[in-house]
Each structure stands twice: as C-alpha cells, then as structure tokens.
Design a protein around this motif. Structure first.
Motif, mmCIF file in Angstrom:
data_model
loop_
_atom_site.group_PDB
_atom_site.id
_atom_site.type_symbol
_atom_site.label_atom_id
_atom_site.label_comp_id
_atom_site.label_asym_id
_atom_site.label_seq_id
_atom_site.Cartn_x
_atom_site.Cartn_y
_atom_site.Cartn_z
ATOM 1 N N UNK A 1 0.866 -1.190 0.000
ATOM 2 C CA UNK A 1 0.000 0.000 0.000
ATOM 3 C C UNK A 1 0.890 1.222 0.000
ATOM 4 N N UNK B 1 -0.063 8.599 -1.759
ATOM 5 C CA UNK B 1 -0.400 9.155 -3.065
ATOM 6 C C UNK B 1 0.789 9.849 -3.737
ATOM 7 N N UNK C 1 -10.764 12.368 -4.756
ATOM 8 C CA UNK C 1 -10.768 11.047 -5.388
ATOM 9 C C UNK C 1 -9.932 10.049 -4.586
ATOM 10 N N UNK C 2 -9.036 10.542 -3.762
ATOM 11 C CA UNK C 2 -8.131 9.653 -3.009
ATOM 12 C C UNK C 2 -8.497 9.562 -1.532
ATOM 13 N N UNK C 3 -8.996 10.666 -0.989
ATOM 14 C CA UNK C 3 -9.390 10.667 0.412
ATOM 15 C C UNK C 3 -10.548 9.690 0.605
ATOM 16 N N UNK C 4 -10.572 8.990 1.725
ATOM 17 C CA UNK C 4 -11.626 8.009 2.013
ATOM 18 C C UNK C 4 -11.723 6.956 0.897
ATOM 19 N N UNK C 5 -10.584 6.590 0.354
ATOM 20 C CA UNK C 5 -10.525 5.590 -0.713
ATOM 21 C C UNK C 5 -9.339 4.649 -0.479
ATOM 22 N N UNK C 6 -9.557 3.376 -0.667
ATOM 23 C CA UNK C 6 -8.473 2.382 -0.685
ATOM 24 C C UNK C 6 -8.709 1.532 -1.918
ATOM 25 N N UNK C 7 -7.697 1.381 -2.762
ATOM 26 C CA UNK C 7 -7.914 0.654 -3.996
ATOM 27 C C UNK C 7 -6.649 -0.035 -4.497
ATOM 28 N N UNK C 8 -6.859 -1.216 -5.053
ATOM 29 C CA UNK C 8 -5.785 -1.892 -5.769
ATOM 30 C C UNK C 8 -5.669 -1.234 -7.150
ATOM 31 N N UNK C 9 -4.536 -1.427 -7.792
ATOM 32 C CA UNK C 9 -4.383 -0.927 -9.165
ATOM 33 C C UNK C 9 -3.248 -1.707 -9.825
ATOM 34 N N UNK D 1 -1.479 -1.060 -3.925
ATOM 35 C CA UNK D 1 -2.719 -0.356 -3.541
ATOM 36 C C UNK D 1 -2.401 1.110 -3.287
ATOM 37 N N UNK E 1 -3.434 4.282 -0.931
ATOM 38 C CA UNK E 1 -4.121 4.618 0.323
ATOM 39 C C UNK E 1 -3.932 6.093 0.634
ATOM 40 N N UNK E 2 -4.883 6.673 1.361
ATOM 41 C CA UNK E 2 -4.869 8.132 1.546
ATOM 42 C C UNK E 2 -3.898 8.623 2.614
ATOM 43 N N UNK E 3 -2.628 8.504 2.322
ATOM 44 C CA UNK E 3 -1.590 9.159 3.118
ATOM 45 C C UNK E 3 -0.669 9.863 2.114
#
Lengths: 347, 347, 347, 347
Positions: free
Chosen positions: B183, B186, B201-209, B239, B241-243
């Motif tokens: 993870x 950004x 688009x990134x805050x409050x979001x966790x996503x694979x890519x 992934x 993550x919003x940091x």
C-alpha cells in the motif's frame, strides 16, 4: 407493508449507529428500543446530533437488560455488542421469544473447539450455538428464513468469502496457498477510548496488525472449508488504514491445473446473478472502497496472472454496512419476508 | 568535510523536493543547480514556500539541458525525472564526465528483453545499460563505489527486496508462491494534474491498481532471482491509500520444508547488523509507516504461521525517502566516500 | 560547542516527543533524562518506535520526581506537562537550581486575578509567578536571557500575537473589534484516550469549540494589551480540523483612521527583519500550514480590504513546534547563549 | 405522486453527481437526461462505479446542447455548470419552456454593476437576470413557486446567510464590523485537474485563500443588505481544509446596544420553526460538519460574549448538498408543489 417491532441492543457504537440509520429508513420497521449502557436515559439526538430532526429519530437510549427489551414487544433484536458480551443477551432474548440477529462473533463458529482455539475460552452457550445460522444472505438464505438466531458474518470474512466461495465450490482454485491481505478503516476497531485509535495515531499511518492468527480466520476458514468440501487454512494479514469506513481485500489463489481462467468471471456471474448487493466489476478491474462506502454493495474485480498461474480477487465493501449493519438488515429482510433490498438502497 | 558539487535534474516533483531537502542539510554537498522545465527562472522559495528562509535554499530553478548542467561544474547529478525521460540525460551527463544517480526505472533492468516486455519499447541506451549499477547500498555497495551510473531502486521494490533478499540467499524460502501486497501513499503517483489523484478522489478511498503486472515486477523479480540463484515470479498487488507518503508491504512466502522458523530473525539480523537504515522489529512485530515517514529507515517485522507454514514479512518505508531520494543520497554517500548516514539522520 | 545538561519532564505527549526529536539533534545539548509516569522504566524506542536506531535515542523513560531529576545534574528542564501539574515541578526544580522552561500555561498569566478568572482556581505559586518570563524570543529576548523560569507561549497565542504585536505597538490598528479565527490540528488536544479525539470522530470533521471564552484568551489579551498600551478584549474562536499538526490563524482588525495600509508590511518587516523563524509572505499572500509543519517557522501574510477598512492577517505554524517545543528550544538557545537557530533548522 | 421530467446539465462534477444521487431517490422525478461534455456517450456507472446496480441509474451521459435537452421533454433542468457557462444554457432552456434551477453564480447578483465588479465582465443576459429568483427556500419560497429561473445560492453564502438574516431583520446586530471565517472541504473547488487540488497538496494542509475579496461576497452582501434594509460590507475569509465535503462557518457580529442576548436564540427559533433543514443547536453549542455531511441539514449554534459584546454564530452544512444540489432540489420541491423534504431525508 407490515410492521415488525425491532430492538437494537448496543446502539451507540459505530455499527449500532449505522443500524439505526438504516432501520429508520426501513418501511417495515417499527423501532421499539435502542439500548446503550453508557447513554441510557439520553436522547439519541443529544448523543449523536446527526439524528436531530430526522423523522422517527426522537428516541431515548434505554438500558440493555433483557426483560426490559422483551417488554417493548420487540420481535427481532439486533445485537451490536462486543464479542463475549452478546451471547448472554442472545440466550435471554431467544428464550423470551425474540428472534436475534447477532452482529458479534459469538455464534459464528460452529465447532466449539475452534471457537476455544481462537477466542481462548470455552464457548458460553453450546445449546444455542447448535441452532445458530451463519447469516450471509447470498449463501444461507434458506436457513436464515427459519432461524431464531442469526450470526451475522464479520467484516473481513464478508469481503473474503464472497469472491472465494463460488470459485471454491466450482473447484477452480487450489485450496493450498491462498493468501489474503485486507485493509480496513478505523471504525472497524470500534468506538472506544484507546490511544492507538486517536486521530494522530492513525492519520498518515498504514500498518499490519494481528499477525499471524487473527480471530476472523476461524470464521473464514470454516466457510471456505464448507465451500471447498475440505479443510482449508489460509494466510491472512489485516491492515489499518486512515479512512473512516471501508475494507479493501486482495486475495491471491492458484488456479487449478487445467482450469480455464475464463471460468472465473463466468462462475462469479452465475453465483451472483440474483444477488442485489454483489457488483461484479469484470476482469482486470480493481475495486475501490470509495465506490461502496455508505452502501450495502460489495464490489468484486479479478485478474488472472499467467506468469504465476494465480488469480487475484479484489473486493471492496463498507465494513459497518455490508460488513455489519447492512448485512444484518439484509438477513432481517430475508427472515421477515421483506424484499431483500428494503431499506438498503443507499447510494 | 570535502564538498561535492551536485545537480538535481527534475527538482520540482515530490522526489525532487525531498532530494533538495536532504541535500541542503548534507555537510558535503554544494548544490550547484536544480532544474525544472516547468519552473525554470523562478526562485525555489516562490514555487515551494516551504524552502523560504532555509539556509542554502535561495536558488533559482534552471532549465534542464545537459550542457548547462555540465557547465555548473556538477560532479554528481541526481535524475528525478519520469521513466523514459531520464535515459537521454544520463547519456549526456555521463559523457560530460558527471556521475549520475538515476531515480527513474530507465537503467534498473539489466536484461533488455525484460525491459521491453514491461515497458513496451526497446531500451533506449543499451551501452549505458551495461554499466549501470543497481543502487541498493545494503547489497551493492562495492559496485556503487566504482559506478558512473547508478540506477536507484524503485519504492515498491525497496520495501519488498530488503526483507526477502537475505532469506532467499539463505535458502529459507520456497521460491514459488510468493505473494506481495503493498500500500502506497499518493505521492508515489507523482505531482501531476490528474483527476484520479485529486484530494476528493483519493481521500476516504483504498484501492488496488496495476494488476496483474505492475512494471516494478521486472525489477523485483530480477533482484529476487539474483538472490535465490534461480528465476522467480511473484504475485504483486499494489494499492493506493490516503496518506501523503509511506509504503506498507506485506509478503507471504512458504518456509522450506525442514527450515527452522527461528532462522528468519537470525538471518535478517546477520544480513543487516551493519545497515544503519534497516530496523528489525522482531518476530510478531508489525511495521507502521507512521514510524518511518520523513526518515530514511525501513522497518521490518515478521511472523511465522505454523498453520500454513508461511512466513509473513511486514515492511514500512517512506516512499519518497528510503524508496527514492534518501536511498539515492545513501548511494551518493557510498559513491563519494562519505559516511553512509551523512545528511540522513532525519527523525 | 559547550554542552548543557537537559531534562524533559513529561516526554511522552506529542510536545514531549517533539522536544526529544529537536534536542537529540541539538549540538549543545546533553539529554540527561526524559520522564514519563506512564512509561517509566521503558526504553524510548519501545514506546515510540520512531526513535529506534536514532543516534542518542537509546534512553529509558524515568519517573518524574524532582529530586531524581535534579540528581541527573540537569541544568535546564523543559516541562511538557498538563496545565496545573507543571507548577509544583517548576517550584521544586527552580529551588534545586535547575532553570525551567515551562510549556504549560501555569506561569503565563502575570495577573493572578486573570489567572483565576480563566482557570477557575487561585494561582498555585504567586512567588514564582512574579519572576516568570513570557518566553517569546522575538519580543522578550532580554528577559529570557536572565530568567530562571520561562513560561513558553501557547500554540494559539503564538500564531495570533506575532502578527498583531508590531502593528499594535505601531498604533496602526483599532484596539476594538479584533476578531480571530484559528484552526488547529488534533495534536493540539494532547495524546489522551478520549472518544472525541478518535480518528473516526475527527476525520471528515471541522468544528468550532471552546466558545466564547477559551482559556488562551487570557494570555493573548495580556500580551496584546502590553503591546497596545491599553486593555484589549478580542473575539476568538478556535476550531479543530483533521490534520495532525498545524495552526492556521486568520485575524481581522480595523485599520486606524488615517493610517496607511502600506505601513502594515513595512512595520512587520521592520519588526522581524532579524527574526529567523518569522517568514513574511507579503501583501495578499495566504499562509498554508503545509509549508510550516515540522519546522519552527511561522508564516505571515496580510491583506487590506478597502471596502471594510479592515486588515486580514493570516498566519500558519506547527502547533507542536513553533507553538510549543520548537519555541521552547528557541528560548533555551537564547537563555544558554547558543545561536538562536541551533537544532531548529528543520525543513 | 406526480412525475416531473428532469434534466441535469453538467452531471459529472461533484455537485452534478450529488444531484443525480438525490434525484434518483426522489419519488416525483423522472430523470430524462444527464449531460456531460467530457463523458457524453458513456454509461453513468462506467464513469462513476458508485452508481452501478442502483435502481434508475442505468443511464448514459448525453451531450449538453439545448435543443437535445429540450427534446427529452424535460420540464425542469438543473444547471451544474461553471460560472459564466450556465447563462447561455439558461437562456436557451427558458426560451424552450424548460424551467431552470441554476446552481452557478450567473443569476444570483441582481445588480449588474455589482456583478461586473466581482466577475470582471458585464452580465451576459440582463433580461433574464431581471426575472431570476434567489433560490433560498427558507426566505424566498413565494418567488420560487412562480419562477422560471431560480438562481440557487452558493455554498459559502448559504452557511453565512441562514444564521445572519433573521438577526439582521430583527435589528439585533450592528451592521458594521461583521467578520466571517469559513472553512470548506476540497470538493468546493470542483472536480478539475489542478495541481493545487491534488491529494498531497491538500492533505495535512489548512490555508486561507481568495482574500480580501472573494466573489461570493457580492451575493452575501446583497442578501444581508436586503435583510438589514441598508448597505452592508463584511470581512470574509474562506479557507480550504482536508475534508471531502463540509463547510464550517464562524461569524462574529456586535450586538446592538441595548439588545438582549436572549433574543438571538428566540429570533432564530421564530424564523426557522417551520424550516425542516435548519437545526438550531442552542446557545454555546458548536456546529460540527461531521453531523451534516451527506445531508441537507444546516446546523446553527451561537454564543454571546459579554466581554466583547459580540455574538458568535457557528454553522455547518454539506457544501455539495445544502450548499448546492440539496438546496436546489429543495427549491425544486417548492417550485413543483412537492413536500419540501421529498428526496432529501438523507441521514
């Protein structure tokens, strides 16, 4: 629509609040009590100003004792209580003729020995355990319909089981070497005064925890084993990430020799074509928690890697809705004969 | 302390800024130029007010052309440029007698066929590629000392390779079935105007890519293969993550039959006992990015799961420091004969 | 450089940790003890893994009692203790010949009646209060040099006073109708297990608090009054915003009839031309906490609005550095004769 | 319930998406078109996966030209377009017999000279401007009912006007010396690829902007002046804070000599006793955006400070709902004769 009298026991945690939000919008629910030891006697809106002016939300937290709950005429009670605390309430309520949807882990593990291995104490109520039903509506609708006690699945297990169960049932995956990484929002740890959950301890932090044997493994492996028809052990690592809600799970499993990768998508589509809350994103599509937070949806994407012969399954859900309160209400709808989506079209 | 004249090419991205912050504190560095096509002619402090009043930071971004950089008398140039753009600068600077520490991927893959497979085009400079050194100071100190061109490792690879290399070298792990989830904050995606990187688009979001074949795999597998002495392919899922910064990597690998789990810790300790920036947390300890952000440390914990026979390795680093600028300066210190930690005691 | 023996009392809060980070880099400091009631006996790196491997950080938290601290030979002690707790330590340490830099509010209010009005109890040590010096190095350097007890300014007051003091001294502003809004990161509330400070309670939340009479008003108005030469009362509203550190303050004040708006910038420049940590951004420039976090800088911008005749002053600082630990070390440098910036060039 | 055919023009920004979410739940709305130049031809759910499986959301973005929109039979069109772009659409649609609810600023300023002063160009459609109605349902319900063109209020203005209007109407406040500070989530800046809106530029950042003359001032002062019956200028400073949505506004105004502070609460209660979305928190209560995000509520608290004779008003709203799409739907309900809360009971 018929009206079912509903109680929420332990209504002040994150899951309890979410349950209240959903049930207040549910056309077939009459909310007869919401309990909270901590806030008993206070108005809901004074503790949680979010509920101010909301139709139906002018209620007062009451104490959690079983006779008082039963006396409200509740037909169904949701237990949003900590693990270990829920069992005694379930006993009392079931005995009083109230059907119970327990969101804790107390009745999820059908084998008492496994329960004891993971929870470090004997199961508190073996009788009741026998009749408990694992409340995943996508796979246990029949049992839910007839249950007195529904053990609603855990948040991590839900995100892991939904993609894996149909693929294991179809015999597409090797049962050895399954590796799962999940990342959860902080609400998953509950609403408790703990230094490690402070804003400044979680913000700008990503961390694994609970290795190598998180308690949810017992539940995950039980259901995976049932799907595969053989004992399964997996490697599971949960992580804490700085979002309020949301679980993002990535699962890697080896495709069986000779299996066709194209069967992955087809099998998932077959399994969930009538499941209103499972959204299949397609091959090489990734799930993003941002698309499911504050909904009862789980999003599932997948990818086949020919280099390793492995399948990657990616799922996203809201841990306090699809992973807790929403899934409980879904089971409630099945139990009571409502449309499965009643109260759950939240976007 | 002797003074080395240093240029930073592409100094306005997140890695470039971090390089400037580190180099400005480095006792042996004379910063002779910082280039930015976008901001050429502007004062550093006007573009990045963070640098205002900072000793040594009253400099002006210049254009990036090679002759101008060479004319500054730079002895070493850091390239903090996008992949594909760096190669031409490296060529020009090396030809002009400037040693190059390239933070892009352009010279990390020694096999041109693998480069082409993962980067979809032939390698632009096969000659230079031959002499490029993989700039991981913990394992390639000797080559770094003598290099003209150092290919500084990628952020994900650093967090994955440091825990795995010694264990593979020691033959403790099965080389098949290695699964990695990472993870990243950004900043790893760079400082570019892209809708998908907006705050909302990134805050409050966790996503694979990037499944199933992220470009960094080429680099990871090259180094893992070298450590193991055999070809290795792994399953890797990154992934977002919003940091702002930080990479948290979890690796699951099977212990070889007969291997003693206690060797994991001992082997890591042996490998890194003289590595100032590798911090071994111990068995059953989890890494947290919050403890390494804004430092050049990588934290490594591990756990053995007797149920699956698998080892879980957990590592955390700052992606723009240990995973980019800090690691580059570490290599610079080795190259120039400075103490390896010079400029890098940031806490 | 000479070495001063330093103790940090209450080293495990957010300010205490920051103090340790700064002092460990300070060339003139020998850290002789760091106390923590909660963690006494534990290694710093075991409680805060961030400090692992950091040169000088292999120390153990000790208990906080005064004789033990005095016995370490400490010449200067920083108190990073809660308000009300610090006073007794200050007494004991000063009596033992240890100079004290108190980061609490206990000795900031020179008028005991004002202290009692805002802190709801009589001042605990009127004798010591008399000799306490308000530790703002930009304005009280002379007194700091000779002090035994320095009351280091609060975080909000620092961000409010630095822009206002020179303008009030110059008679440019009306003293009536000053309105201040400040937004602070969550670390400002301290490291304590409190539901309202949990990640999920602070993330995605912006809120005012402490209206209409925050305790810091007493300190702010005392210093503003001293600058203006007359009693001043202001309207001050603090807010909590979801960042770890940082205070952003916006102050609106009416320009005096006949005053020239251009005098604002000139006056600020005159006042701070030799102040290393005050960065004047210029007219119509806004301050951003992101440019000052993890530094000892305060950024100040301003704008004149001809429509209202008002000046808007915008300032940003890191609440645990310039607003706490960093400012304390700045005062320490003045007290001990070090360069004012020693240990504080953090960027 | 009767069905009104509705079009959303510019449906892919943050406000457009929110409008779609609300309108899809509205019992009296038939959504006939959603336009987006950028995504024309694509399915809503492919651009925004959040809408997948949502009843009614299987629609395709269309182009935005007026004849095509009119041809859908739309009776009401919402314009969620940038300022300056909306006016031409409003003209065309009104001429085609479609009622327009414009969420841009194009028709909010009734005095063309003020428009030109703040927007730096002449108003593009003076004719249409004359009949535009300021769409704040709490104060302009009568005009809204009869309008062809509704100019829906801005996000900052809504949070500032709702608390101030009744107090100014009641003559309780001095009209000079009103100072407002607002903090907005990043969605307020729109969904556009801009470096300054990237996650890493906004996260861990708090900053003022737009001083001293933000465009919204024109709208705020117009309505405040109308309430007070005299020209008003105020000091207004907006700030950007790292949350997705939410505005927290703090207003300081002087109580008129002789006015009774108790009249503040009474006046607000009188004004809003029938306003379903205005929640009065009471004296000395602070508003928190976390309680209003994703709802159409605005929360208002207040405090009297006898030391300064000032009133502090604190309000919180969701900038894309109560400050944009939700307020627009509220006006739509009034316009079409629906219950004002239809579609807006979101909690």
């Amino acid at each position: 629509m018929k009206q079912v009298k509903v109680a929420v026991i332990g209504a002040s945690g994150y899951t309890g609040q979410e349950l209240l939000r959903i049930l207040l919008r549910h056309q077939g629910v009459e909310l007869v009590c919401a309990t909270s030891r901590q806030y008993a006697g206070q108005m809901l809106e004074d503790v949680f100003p979010r509920f101010r002016h909301v139709p139906g939300a002018d209620l007062r937290f009451t104490d959690s004792d079983v006779p008082a709950v039963a006396a409200t005429g509740a037909e169904v009670a949701f237990l949003a209580l900590p693990h270990g605390v829920a069992a005694a309430y379930a006993r009392g309520l079931v005995d009083a003729g109230v059907k119970v949807i327990d969101l804790s882990a107390d009745f999820r593990i059908s084998d008492p020995a496994v329960y004891e291995e993971f929870y470090d104490k004997p199961h508190p109520d073996l009788d009741l355990l026998k009749e408990a039903v694992y409340g995943m509506p996508e796979w246990h609708g029949e049992e839910i319909r007839k249950a007195r006690l529904i053990a609603s699945p855990g948040c991590y297990p839900t995100s892991i089981l939904l993609p894996l169960i149909p693929l294991l049932k179809a015999g597409l995956l090797e049962t050895e070497g399954i590796v799962v990484c999940s990342s959860s929002g902080v609400s998953g740890a509950g609403r408790k005064a703990d230094i490690s959950l402070l804003f400044c301890e979680c913000n700008e932090s990503v961390r694994a925890y609970g290795v190598p044997k998180h308690r949810h493994l017992s539940e995950i492996e039980q259901e995976l084993g049932a799907a595969a028809g053989e004992k399964i052990v997996i490697s599971f690592t949960p992580h804490l990430v700085p979002v309020n809600t949301g679980i993002c799970t990535t699962t890697s499993a080896k495709l069986k020799p000779g299996a066709d990768p194209a069967q992955i998508g087809k099998t998932l589509e077959g399994a969930y074509k009538n499941a209103p809350f499972v959204r299949l994103l397609g091959a090489n599509k990734c799930a993003d928690t941002k698309n499911v937070t504050r909904t009862n949806f789980v999003d599932i994407g997948w990818a086949y890697d020919p280099r390793t012969g492995r399948i990657v399954l990616m799922s996203a859900e809201d841990n306090v809705i699809k992973g807790a309160g929403g899934q409980g209400v879904h089971a409630f709808n099945v139990l009571c004969g409502f449309d499965p989506t009643e109260g759950l079209w939240i976007i």
